[in-house]
Design a protein around this motif. Sequence first.
Motif, PDB file in Angstrom:
ATOM      1  N   SER A  36       0.809  -1.244   0.194  1.00  0.00           N
ATOM      2  CA  SER A  36      -0.077  -0.066  -0.133  1.00  0.00           C
ATOM      3  C   SER A  36       0.815   1.391  -0.053  1.00  0.00           C
ATOM      4  CB  SER A  36      -0.855  -0.065   1.312  1.00  0.00           C
ATOM      5  OG  SER A  36      -1.598   1.541   1.321  1.00  0.00           O
ATOM      6  N   PRO A  40      -0.478   3.964   7.063  1.00  0.00           N
ATOM      7  CA  PRO A  40      -1.157   3.022   7.739  1.00  0.00           C
ATOM      8  C   PRO A  40      -1.980   3.653   9.083  1.00  0.00           C
ATOM      9  CG  PRO A  40       0.938   2.908   8.240  1.00  0.00           C
ATOM     10  CD  PRO A  40       1.006   3.683   7.179  1.00  0.00           C
ATOM     11  N   ARG A  46      -4.566  -4.329  10.178  1.00  0.00           N
ATOM     12  CA  ARG A  46      -4.018  -4.372   8.864  1.00  0.00           C
ATOM     13  C   ARG A  46      -4.123  -5.474   8.161  1.00  0.00           C
ATOM     14  NH1 ARG A  46       1.800  -0.640  10.135  1.00  0.00           N
ATOM     15  NH2 ARG A  46       0.637   0.663  11.716  1.00  0.00           N
ATOM     16  N   TYR A  79      -7.918  -1.247   6.196  1.00  0.00           N
ATOM     17  CA  TYR A  79      -6.592  -1.059   5.667  1.00  0.00           C
ATOM     18  C   TYR A  79      -6.072  -2.309   4.922  1.00  0.00           C
ATOM     19  CZ  TYR A  79      -2.001   0.796   5.060  1.00  0.00           C
ATOM     20  OH  TYR A  79      -0.848   1.195   4.720  1.00  0.00           O
ATOM     21  N   ASP A  81      -2.677  -3.842   3.511  1.00  0.00           N
ATOM     22  CA  ASP A  81      -1.371  -3.337   3.636  1.00  0.00           C
ATOM     23  C   ASP A  81      -0.449  -4.333   2.502  1.00  0.00           C
ATOM     24  OD1 ASP A  81       1.013  -2.590   4.375  1.00  0.00           O
ATOM     25  OD2 ASP A  81       1.079  -3.657   6.501  1.00  0.00           O
TER      26      ASP A  81
END
Length: 378
Positions: A36, A40, A46, A79, A81
Amino acid sequence: MYRLETKVADAYGPRSPGSTNLHTDQLSLVYNKYKSNSAPPQTGIRINLIFSHGTGMNKSIWKYHIDKLYASSAKQGWYLDTVVSIDSVNHGDSAVVNDGKLGPIFRWDEGGKDILQVIKHEQATTGDLKNDYTHRNILIGHSLGGHSSVLAAFYEPNVVDSVMPVEAVLYYNPQHTERFAKIFGKISALLIDEFDSYDDYKEFFTSFSFFKTLHPEVQKVFMEDELLKVVNNNGEVKYRTKASMVNQMASYLGSSYSLELGTKSLENLRVPVCHVIAENGNWNPKESIPHIRKTIPKEYLVQTIDMPKGAHLVNGECPDEMTEVIENFIKLRIDDFKEQILSIDPEITTNGDRQKLAEIHKEKLLAGAYRYGYYGKL
């Protein structure tokens, strides 16, 4: 959205006899790593995803889904990651790197150990693909890749948050040996790995191969990644698939070495499972579906999905629907992890106080609470 890098890691070894030409040969795994670009979150989970493909396919069969998932995560507040998509040792770019080393044997269960090799390689070299209080690794695999993903979760559940086998081949019945022998005989006639022109290559994939039913965008990226130009002894340019006919047949036949172990592993899974099948799929025997869902411990079979469209290649035939299934499972895992692990894990509830932890562990040991692990179905 993400940075993309193609990387190489050592495959699992030493492998079973016949898997390599020489027992000293070290195989490699080529994989795409997506990372990503966005910052974060300060708090929260994540998500990392590890994708595995089916026989005859490669790591790019999942790129459409990966693009959609990164875009969706940015819009919906969870999120994403790190994502990796792996070429098995005798497919895609891994097959190119391992040319001359591959033997006639391919064990699907060793594919599970290969997945773990990539995870641990990333952990050791970059710190990515951790599976802890802030990062969760979800394995997603189709067919052969689904089998290997389940085996990876079985081998090392602490490295894995959960697993999503899609149309995975996980059912062993010795009475089906003759049926599969007939199928494999037909398959060999449909496998072509060399073409005189790019137009021939394209026509084969779009009109005659198993992959003619793939969504056009999925098919395009897959074909581009699979194409290998070679110059023969006469100086003529030929077009080949990276996964040779021999390597593909080794993968199909390799199920016979591995299915029994894969089937028996189901009752010993200790991570959450989302089992996905296509209602119109006809590759797996119909009785395999209830058998798999009955065998996985009920506390770990957290979701079952019967997709109404598509067949065995449902992930590539219905990529938008497949992406939605993946996204919904990710959200479920985030919610469940927050609700269950983070509320009962003594390391969290004591804020890491070693004296309090020792007292809790002693009480629970005496009460037999750790007999089946700390966290119940997690």
